[in-house]
Motif scaffolding. Sequence first.
Motif, PDB file in Angstrom:
ATOM      1  N   TYR B 177      86.033  30.549  24.392  1.00 26.21           N
ATOM      2  CA  TYR B 177      85.933  31.868  23.742  1.00 26.21           C
ATOM      3  C   TYR B 177      84.670  32.060  22.901  1.00 26.21           C
ATOM      4  N   SER B 178      84.051  30.953  22.489  1.00 26.44           N
ATOM      5  CA  SER B 178      83.001  31.062  21.471  1.00 26.44           C
ATOM      6  C   SER B 178      81.855  31.994  21.888  1.00 26.44           C
ATOM      7  N   LEU B 179      81.425  31.871  23.157  1.00 28.12           N
ATOM      8  CA  LEU B 179      80.309  32.715  23.601  1.00 28.12           C
ATOM      9  C   LEU B 179      80.715  34.198  23.575  1.00 28.12           C
ATOM     10  N   TYR B 180      81.974  34.460  23.974  1.00 25.48           N
ATOM     11  CA  TYR B 180      82.427  35.855  24.034  1.00 25.48           C
ATOM     12  C   TYR B 180      82.579  36.448  22.631  1.00 25.48           C
ATOM     13  N   THR B 181      82.878  35.586  21.668  1.00 22.54           N
ATOM     14  CA  THR B 181      82.926  36.046  20.279  1.00 22.54           C
ATOM     15  C   THR B 181      81.540  36.522  19.841  1.00 22.54           C
ATOM     16  N   LEU B 182      80.520  35.772  20.293  1.00 22.07           N
ATOM     17  CA  LEU B 182      79.147  36.181  19.964  1.00 22.07           C
ATOM     18  C   LEU B 182      78.764  37.473  20.696  1.00 22.07           C
ATOM     19  N   VAL B 183      79.315  37.652  21.887  1.00 21.12           N
ATOM     20  CA  VAL B 183      79.063  38.899  22.626  1.00 21.12           C
ATOM     21  C   VAL B 183      79.650  40.080  21.847  1.00 21.12           C
ATOM     22  N   VAL B 184      80.875  39.863  21.313  1.00 19.04           N
ATOM     23  CA  VAL B 184      81.521  40.934  20.532  1.00 19.04           C
ATOM     24  C   VAL B 184      80.682  41.234  19.284  1.00 19.04           C
ATOM     25  N   LEU B 185      80.183  40.197  18.660  1.00 14.61           N
ATOM     26  CA  LEU B 185      79.330  40.395  17.473  1.00 14.61           C
ATOM     27  C   LEU B 185      78.092  41.213  17.844  1.00 14.61           C
ATOM     28  N   SER B 186      77.569  40.932  19.013  1.00 13.51           N
ATOM     29  CA  SER B 186      76.379  41.675  19.466  1.00 13.51           C
ATOM     30  C   SER B 186      76.718  43.149  19.706  1.00 13.51           C
ATOM     31  N   ILE B 187      77.868  43.394  20.348  1.00 14.49           N
ATOM     32  CA  ILE B 187      78.258  44.788  20.636  1.00 14.49           C
ATOM     33  C   ILE B 187      78.418  45.557  19.326  1.00 14.49           C
ATOM     34  N   TRP B 188      78.930  44.857  18.329  1.00 13.42           N
ATOM     35  CA  TRP B 188      79.159  45.484  17.026  1.00 13.42           C
ATOM     36  C   TRP B 188      77.851  46.030  16.428  1.00 13.42           C
ATOM     37  N   GLN B 189      76.740  45.480  16.857  1.00 17.25           N
ATOM     38  CA  GLN B 189      75.442  45.940  16.343  1.00 17.25           C
ATOM     39  C   GLN B 189      74.862  47.025  17.263  1.00 17.25           C
ATOM     40  N   PHE B 190      75.676  48.043  17.519  1.00 22.18           N
ATOM     41  CA  PHE B 190      75.285  49.068  18.492  1.00 22.18           C
ATOM     42  C   PHE B 190      74.482  50.215  17.867  1.00 22.18           C
ATOM     43  N   GLY B 191      74.281  50.168  16.549  1.00 21.33           N
ATOM     44  CA  GLY B 191      73.702  51.306  15.838  1.00 21.33           C
ATOM     45  C   GLY B 191      72.344  51.760  16.349  1.00 21.33           C
ATOM     46  N   SER B 192      71.462  50.819  16.584  1.00 20.33           N
ATOM     47  CA  SER B 192      70.103  51.189  16.970  1.00 20.33           C
ATOM     48  C   SER B 192      70.070  51.931  18.317  1.00 20.33           C
ATOM     49  N   PRO B 193      70.664  51.362  19.394  1.00 17.51           N
ATOM     50  CA  PRO B 193      70.678  52.139  20.647  1.00 17.51           C
ATOM     51  C   PRO B 193      71.477  53.431  20.523  1.00 17.51           C
ATOM     52  N   MET B 194      72.498  53.419  19.653  1.00 13.63           N
ATOM     53  CA  MET B 194      73.302  54.631  19.479  1.00 13.63           C
ATOM     54  C   MET B 194      72.458  55.779  18.935  1.00 13.63           C
ATOM     55  N   ILE B 195      71.620  55.470  17.945  1.00 16.55           N
ATOM     56  CA  ILE B 195      70.760  56.506  17.353  1.00 16.55           C
ATOM     57  C   ILE B 195      69.803  57.059  18.409  1.00 16.55           C
ATOM     58  N   ILE B 196      69.275  56.150  19.234  1.00 18.95           N
ATOM     59  CA  ILE B 196      68.326  56.594  20.269  1.00 18.95           C
ATOM     60  C   ILE B 196      69.050  57.415  21.338  1.00 18.95           C
ATOM     61  N   PHE B 197      70.260  56.981  21.708  1.00 19.67           N
ATOM     62  CA  PHE B 197      71.053  57.772  22.668  1.00 19.67           C
ATOM     63  C   PHE B 197      71.336  59.164  22.115  1.00 19.67           C
ATOM     64  N   LEU B 198      71.673  59.199  20.830  1.00 15.47           N
ATOM     65  CA  LEU B 198      72.010  60.487  20.200  1.00 15.47           C
ATOM     66  C   LEU B 198      70.798  61.426  20.264  1.00 15.47           C
ATOM     67  N   ALA B 199      69.622  60.866  19.982  1.00 14.97           N
ATOM     68  CA  ALA B 199      68.405  61.688  20.065  1.00 14.97           C
ATOM     69  C   ALA B 199      68.188  62.169  21.495  1.00 14.97           C
ATOM     70  N   GLY B 200      68.444  61.288  22.473  1.00 12.83           N
ATOM     71  CA  GLY B 200      68.299  61.661  23.882  1.00 12.83           C
ATOM     72  C   GLY B 200      69.285  62.745  24.284  1.00 12.83           C
ATOM     73  N   LEU B 201      70.523  62.610  23.821  1.00  6.93           N
ATOM     74  CA  LEU B 201      71.551  63.614  24.164  1.00  6.93           C
ATOM     75  C   LEU B 201      71.179  64.975  23.613  1.00  6.93           C
TER      76      LEU B 201
END
Lengths: 358, 317
Positions: B177-201
């Motif tokens: 599970y350890s690697l997938y826990t790190l994947v979840v941690l990475s997904i949690w840091q979605f703010g930066s692409p989210m802001i760019i997506f929002l600008a694109g939308l």
Amino acid sequence: MASSINLAKIEKRFGSVEVIHGIDLAIEPGEFTVFVGPSGCGKSTLLRMIAGLEDISAGELSIDGERVNEVPASKRGIAMVFQSYALYPHMNVYKNLAFGLQTAGYPKAEIEARVKKAADILQIGHLLQRRPKALSGGQRQRVAIGRAIVREPKIFLFDEPLSNLDAELRVQMRVEIAKLHQTLGSTMIYVTHDQVEAMTMADKIVVLRDGRIMQVGRPLDLYNNPANQFVAGFIGSPKMNFLKARLADSDPSRRTIEVAGRALTLERPLAARTGEPLVFGLRPEHVEARDNGASLGEASVQLVEHLGGSTVVYTSTADGQSATLLLDGQRHIRAGERLPLGFDVERAHVFGEDGRRV
Amino acid sequence: MTVHPTVWVDEVRPAAAPRRGTLRRMLARNAPGYLFLAPWLIGFFGLTLGPALVSLYLSFTNYDLLRAPDWVGAANYVRIATDDPKFAAAMRVTFIYVVLSVPLKLVFALAVAMAFNRGIRGLTVYRAIFYLPSLLGGSVAIAVLWRQLFASDGLVNMLLWKAFGIEGPSWVSNPDYSLYTLVVLSIWQFGSPMIIFLAGLRQIPTDMYEAAEIDGAGKVRQFFKITLPLLTPVVFFNAVIQTIEAFKAFTPAFIISEGTGGPINSTLFYTLYLYQEAFGFFRMGYAAALAWILLVIIALFTAFSFLSARYWVHYDD
């Protein structure tokens, strides 16, 4: 097949702001109706309400006698051409035209046949594989119209479709849309702020101002018998001359109006009281540079525009009011000259201070 | 003392003097520009290009910081390619992390951006709150917190037990599970692409949707036929940036595995392995070779992305 449209006490509110105030209007099947008015008059909002892109706050909208207030846009049997064309930039022309039909689940052969037919009508067959960015403004406009045609709608809605085109192309497309109406015979509603477009294309013009209908009628009815000063000023180019006047005598035997320091006698009755301030309206094309029946006296020429086929003369009357003349042909008139302003009194319009026709 | 023939000096002076004068004048005229550029130029040459070239040289040496670099030719690269099971393990872990975390993060970011794009009240506040994890996500403190949350007696397992009666594993110390826990941690840091997506939308014209609505397209069809194609330039940008970031991910794995990349190399990110080689075993030459291989991999990925872009990224006008 064409449809009738009926608007009964239609209102539109954005929050607490009411922008359309109880519009009543009937549009006959196959009629080319133009909504015209200045920016912010509510013409596009009204069109979008008919399209189903805006909710109707109050009143009833019917198409072919069926209430459609709650019917989604795609089920109203309408097609719309947007001011910006709204072409899908990632699809080629063929896909743009076919998108609505594919969405509706039409068989491929039917889609191909309809796209080909529309392309033939609009002469865009050679553009089908191009993306919108590779098209000129006029070609984009044709594709936008083609996208409407392929759906074979009962009603076409046009939202200022020519406003992004240059003057020459605008005239050309105006003619083509009028021809298209003759060919298809569909009901069409066309929104514009350009009164020339309205006059040249419409079977029926609806003049709007501040969310209210000012007048509905055939183009020449509006031109000849404007219901109020707003319509009189909006329809016609150059704009109608409005001069301050006063009803000097309301006696039915000699209704006399004082305008530009002169007394004029009208043959027709006026719904005004003696002494009431009035507005005297004369179209520039109805004023002549010679004494001819009624007269506004001599005026000094301020500016002359030579248009080749006609000459526009801007003058100032003896009491300092502006009066414009539209004269046929090329006239050798210079600024500073003095001209007599004559007119046929039967062609004059008289309005009350509140703008109503009297 | 050498005396130059007068004739030679006279011949040269007319040609050279103006050139020198022109150069001096040009430098004088542009001095303020160079002055403003100086911090960046110093930083680029002194801290980026210089060290990069030195590391390229070191990658062909054995170097332990104490003795002078010993030139070994391509030996480090040969060993990495043929005789380094940890390199293969690190590559495997890193690729799994990139392949899972980047798409999931982008999907999540796009979903949140679309929710925000519907014009909710207090959008700016929500946007700031949702962006916060991106600022904190890579930090040591958050990685430590993450370790606590996903420990066998952490908050996640406590909630699982209370809500569903499930006895969760130790997410960070179980290799499954350890690697997938790190994947979840990475997904949690979605703010930066989210802001760019929002600008694109926000850039997609409303009348495009209205035209589609009249054409009978429902929300799902509108998303796949209008939103997504028109958003592909932004998707492409976010995908490239996030892929590079994912290849470079280090801190979460370092903190959660306490620098070991364990359990059983399950969180041995490439950069963590590189770090171990460099600062654990002081094999600077070998670590430099690893760094250059990572650079090549990222460059190849980016090049492939750009080459593929012509087939799926739609640029208007």
